[in-house]
Design a protein around this motif. Sequence first.
Motif, short mmCIF file in Angstrom:
data_model
loop_
_atom_site.label_atom_id
_atom_site.label_comp_id
_atom_site.label_asym_id
_atom_site.label_seq_id
_atom_site.Cartn_x
_atom_site.Cartn_y
_atom_site.Cartn_z
N ARG A 195 0.82 -1.20 0.00
CA ARG A 195 0.00 0.00 0.00
C ARG A 195 0.87 1.27 0.00
NH1 ARG A 195 -2.40 3.83 0.62
NH2 ARG A 195 -4.49 4.45 1.19
N ILE A 196 1.88 1.32 0.88
CA ILE A 196 2.67 2.56 0.93
C ILE A 196 3.61 2.65 -0.27
CG2 ILE A 196 2.55 2.97 3.41
CD1 ILE A 196 5.40 1.87 3.61
N PHE A 197 4.05 1.51 -0.80
CA PHE A 197 4.95 1.62 -1.95
C PHE A 197 4.20 2.11 -3.19
CE2 PHE A 197 7.85 -1.56 0.26
CZ PHE A 197 8.66 -0.54 0.72
N ASP A 198 2.89 1.89 -3.21
CA ASP A 198 2.10 2.41 -4.33
C ASP A 198 1.64 3.84 -4.09
OD1 ASP A 198 2.29 0.19 -5.84
OD2 ASP A 198 0.46 -0.75 -5.04
N ASP A 199 1.97 4.35 -2.90
CA ASP A 199 1.44 5.65 -2.51
C ASP A 199 2.40 6.76 -2.95
OD1 ASP A 199 0.37 7.82 -1.33
OD2 ASP A 199 0.29 6.98 0.70
N ASP A 200 1.92 7.65 -3.80
CA ASP A 200 2.78 8.74 -4.27
C ASP A 200 3.27 9.61 -3.11
OD1 ASP A 200 2.56 7.93 -6.82
OD2 ASP A 200 0.97 9.34 -7.37
N PHE A 201 2.43 9.76 -2.10
CA PHE A 201 2.82 10.62 -0.97
C PHE A 201 4.00 10.03 -0.22
CE2 PHE A 201 -1.75 12.10 -1.11
CZ PHE A 201 -1.42 13.28 -1.75
N PHE A 202 4.08 8.69 -0.19
CA PHE A 202 5.23 8.08 0.47
C PHE A 202 6.52 8.43 -0.28
CE2 PHE A 202 8.32 4.62 0.60
CZ PHE A 202 8.61 4.59 1.95
N TRP A 203 6.49 8.27 -1.59
CA TRP A 203 7.70 8.56 -2.37
C TRP A 203 8.03 10.03 -2.33
CZ3 TRP A 203 10.66 4.72 -2.94
CH2 TRP A 203 10.13 3.44 -3.06
N ASN A 204 6.97 10.85 -2.36
CA ASN A 204 7.17 12.29 -2.22
C ASN A 204 7.87 12.60 -0.90
OD1 ASN A 204 6.59 15.21 -2.61
ND2 ASN A 204 5.24 14.86 -0.86
N ALA A 205 7.36 11.98 0.18
CA ALA A 205 7.96 12.22 1.50
C ALA A 205 9.40 11.71 1.54
CB ALA A 205 7.12 11.54 2.59
N ALA A 206 9.63 10.57 0.90
CA ALA A 206 10.99 10.04 0.89
C ALA A 206 11.93 10.99 0.17
CB ALA A 206 11.01 8.66 0.22
N LYS A 207 11.47 11.52 -0.99
CA LYS A 207 12.31 12.46 -1.73
C LYS A 207 12.55 13.73 -0.93
CE LYS A 207 10.38 11.45 -5.93
NZ LYS A 207 9.53 11.92 -7.01
N ASN A 208 11.47 14.23 -0.31
CA ASN A 208 11.62 15.45 0.49
C ASN A 208 12.60 15.23 1.64
OD1 ASN A 208 9.81 16.81 -1.07
ND2 ASN A 208 8.09 16.57 0.35
N THR A 209 12.50 14.06 2.29
CA THR A 209 13.41 13.78 3.40
C THR A 209 14.85 13.82 2.90
OG1 THR A 209 11.72 12.35 4.32
CG2 THR A 209 13.92 12.16 5.25
N LEU A 210 15.05 13.26 1.71
CA LEU A 210 16.40 13.25 1.15
C LEU A 210 16.87 14.67 0.82
CD1 LEU A 210 18.71 11.40 0.12
CD2 LEU A 210 17.68 11.59 -2.15
N THR A 211 16.04 15.43 0.11
CA THR A 211 16.51 16.77 -0.30
C THR A 211 16.66 17.68 0.92
OG1 THR A 211 14.21 17.31 -0.85
CG2 THR A 211 15.66 16.74 -2.67
N ILE A 212 15.67 17.67 1.82
CA ILE A 212 15.81 18.50 3.02
C ILE A 212 17.02 18.04 3.81
CG2 ILE A 212 14.74 19.16 5.21
CD1 ILE A 212 12.05 19.08 3.86
N GLY A 213 17.23 16.74 3.84
CA GLY A 213 18.40 16.22 4.55
C GLY A 213 19.69 16.77 3.98
N ILE A 214 19.76 16.83 2.65
CA ILE A 214 20.99 17.35 2.03
C ILE A 214 21.11 18.85 2.26
CG2 ILE A 214 22.13 17.75 -0.19
CD1 ILE A 214 20.92 15.06 -1.10
N ILE A 215 20.00 19.58 2.04
CA ILE A 215 20.10 21.04 2.19
C ILE A 215 20.40 21.42 3.64
CG2 ILE A 215 19.04 23.25 1.57
CD1 ILE A 215 16.89 21.80 0.13
#
Lengths: 338, 303
Positions: free
Chosen positions: A99-119
Motif C-alpha cells: 500500500r505505501i509503496f504504491d502511494d505517491d505521498f510516500f515517495w514524495n515524502a521520501a524524496k523530500n526527506t532526502l533533499t531537506i536532509g541534504i540542504i
Amino acid sequence: MATRHDTAASPAREGGAAPARSGAPSGAYGTDERRRARLSRRWQRDIRWSPYAFVSPFFLLFVAFGLFPLIYTGWASLHTVELTAPTDMRWAGLHNYTRIFDDDFFWNAAKNTLTIGIISTVPQLAMAMGLAHILNYRLRASTFFRVVMLAPYATSIAAASLVFVLLFGRDYGMINWALHFVGGGHVDWQNDKWPSQIAVSSIVVWRWTGYNALIYLAAMQAVPQDLYESAALDGANRWQQFFHVTLPQLRPTILFTCVVSTIGASQLFGEPLMFDANKGASGGGEHQFQTLGLYLYEQGWVNQHLGRASAIAWTMFLILIVIGIVNYVISRRLRESS
Amino acid sequence: MTTTLTPTGASAQEPRRTRRLRRPKAARAGGTLHAGPLAYAVLVLFSLGSLFPLVWTAIAASRDNNRLAETPPPFWFGSNLAHNLNVAWNDANLGKAFLNTTFVAGVSAATVVFLSTIAGFAFAKLRFKGRNALMLIVIGTMMVPPQLSIIPLYMMVAKLDWTDQLQAVILPSLVSAFGVFFMRQYLMQALPDELIEAARVDGASSWRVVWHIVFPAARPAMAVLGMLMFVQAWNDFLWPFLVLTQNGNPTVQVAVSALGRGYTPDQSLIMAGALLGTLPLLLVFAVFGKQIVGGIMQGAVKG
C-alpha cells in the motif's frame, strides 16, 4: 549457591580447612576462620556478579522501551490496526507495505526527506567546520563565542520553528524584507517547493551548526601539534595545513557527525510540522515539505492507520540499516587507505 | 621537534634556513595562532545569526499583532511585553507546563546520570564476561532513533490509559546509551585503578566502591551529563506531543506548540509563549554555558 563451587580461588573453603586442622586449640579460631570463609565467598560473588548488576538497568530499560517496541512495530506493520482501537489487530500480511509503496505521498515524502536532509546537513557541517577552524585560533572571549554558538541548541524545536515561520513570512517577514534590497523579496516560503524546503532546513541548520562546530573543535584540539609544525616546516601554508593535516586527522569525527546528522535528518518531524502555516501534518498544502517522519505521523495519528504507520517506521529502520552498512564499509575503506 | 627536522630544512644556504624556520611558525594553523580581524568578523557575524532569532522573539513578543503585519518588521522592543507574557502564560497553561517539565526533565536527568554512572563504571573498570560485546550493543543502540518505537509505546499508553500522565513521558527517557558511553570514557581516564584496588584490599564491596570512590570521582562528568540530559528532556518534542495535551498535563513544548498550532490569530502572543518556553534554558546556558560547552567537547573527542 551453586556458584560457590565455581569460585575456585577461594582460599579457605568450607569443609576443607576444618578437618585439616583437627587439633586446632580453640573454637574461637574456627569461627574466625569460618567467618573469613563466608566473607570471602560473598566477596567472590560480589566481584563476579556486580558488574552485571551495574549494567543491567540500562539493558532492561532499553529492551522494554527500545528493542521490544522496535520489534513489535515490525509485527504491527503486518496488521491492520486503527488508532481508535489499538489492541484490535487483524492480520494483513504485506498489504501495508504494498500500500505505501504504491502511494505517491510516500515517495514524495521520501524524496523530500532526502533533499531537506541534504540542504540541511551539507551547509551545516561545512559551516561548522569553518567555525571550528576559526574557534581554534587563539581568541579573546573564546568561551563567550562558544556559548553563543550553542544558544540555538538550547532553543526547542517548537519555539525555533514558530519564530522562523514569522521570519520567513511572505508579506511581512524579515527575510523577504531584507531580500527586497537586493532586488528579490517576493518569495513564498510556505507554498513554493524549494523555498519551503530551504526554510525548513534553515531551522535545522540554525539549531545544530554551533553544536557540530564544538565537536569539530574538540577533534581539532586533539590533533598533535607536531603534525602542524612539520607541515609548516615543509612550507605548507595555512590552507594547505587545513586540507592536508586537519581534515585527514578529523576523518573519523567527520564520519561520526555525518552519521548522526543523517539519522537526525531521516527522523525530521517537529520542524516541518511546526512550520506549516495551515497547522496540518501534510507538510504544506501540496505536501511540498512533508518528510517521512511527518508522513508517519499523518498516517498514524491523523488518518489513524497505525498498521500503515508501523510499515513506514519499519521501512525507515531498514533504510537506516542500509546507511549503517554503507557507513561501515566507507569507514573501513578509510582506515585501510590511511 | 625542530631539531629532528632541521637537517632537511638546512640544506645549502644559511639565510634561507632561518627564513624557512621562522615563517612557518607564524603561519601555523594549530591552536597557537592568533585570530585576525577577519576571523573576529566572521565570529561576530555568526554570533549575530545565532542570537538574532532569539532576540527577535522577544521583540515580536513585545509588540502587538497589527505591528507584526506591517513592513518593515519591528527592530526594537515595544511596550506590550508584560501583557503578552501574561496572556500567553494563562492561555497556554504554561504554569502547569513549567512544573511538569521541570519534574519530568529532573527525574529523567537524575536517573540517566545515576544509571549511566554505574554502568559506565562497570564498562570502564570492572572485568566481566561479555563486556566488550555488551559495550558494542550499547553503542549500536545509539544508532536506533527512538522515533521508530513510538507506535507500540503509544498502544501501551492507550491500553494503560496513561494519556496525560507524566510517567508516560518519563519511563521511556530513563536510559541513554550516550550517557553510558560518556561516563565510561570519563571514568576510564579519571578514576585510577589503584584507588579501586586499595578500597578492595580494605574489603570494600562493589557497592561501597561505587558510593565512596566512583561517585566522588565522577562528579564533574555527572554534572555535565545531567545538564545535557536536562536540556534534551526539556526540549523533547515528538513523544510528549503524542501523549500529553495542552489542557490536560502538558510539558512546555506541548503547551508552546499547541499555542502555535491553535487558533490564536495573535502572532505576538505566540512569540510570547515561545519566549517563555525558551527563557529558562537560556538562563541555564548563561550560567553554566562554559561547563556545557566543555561537556559537549569532552563527549565528542572520543565519539
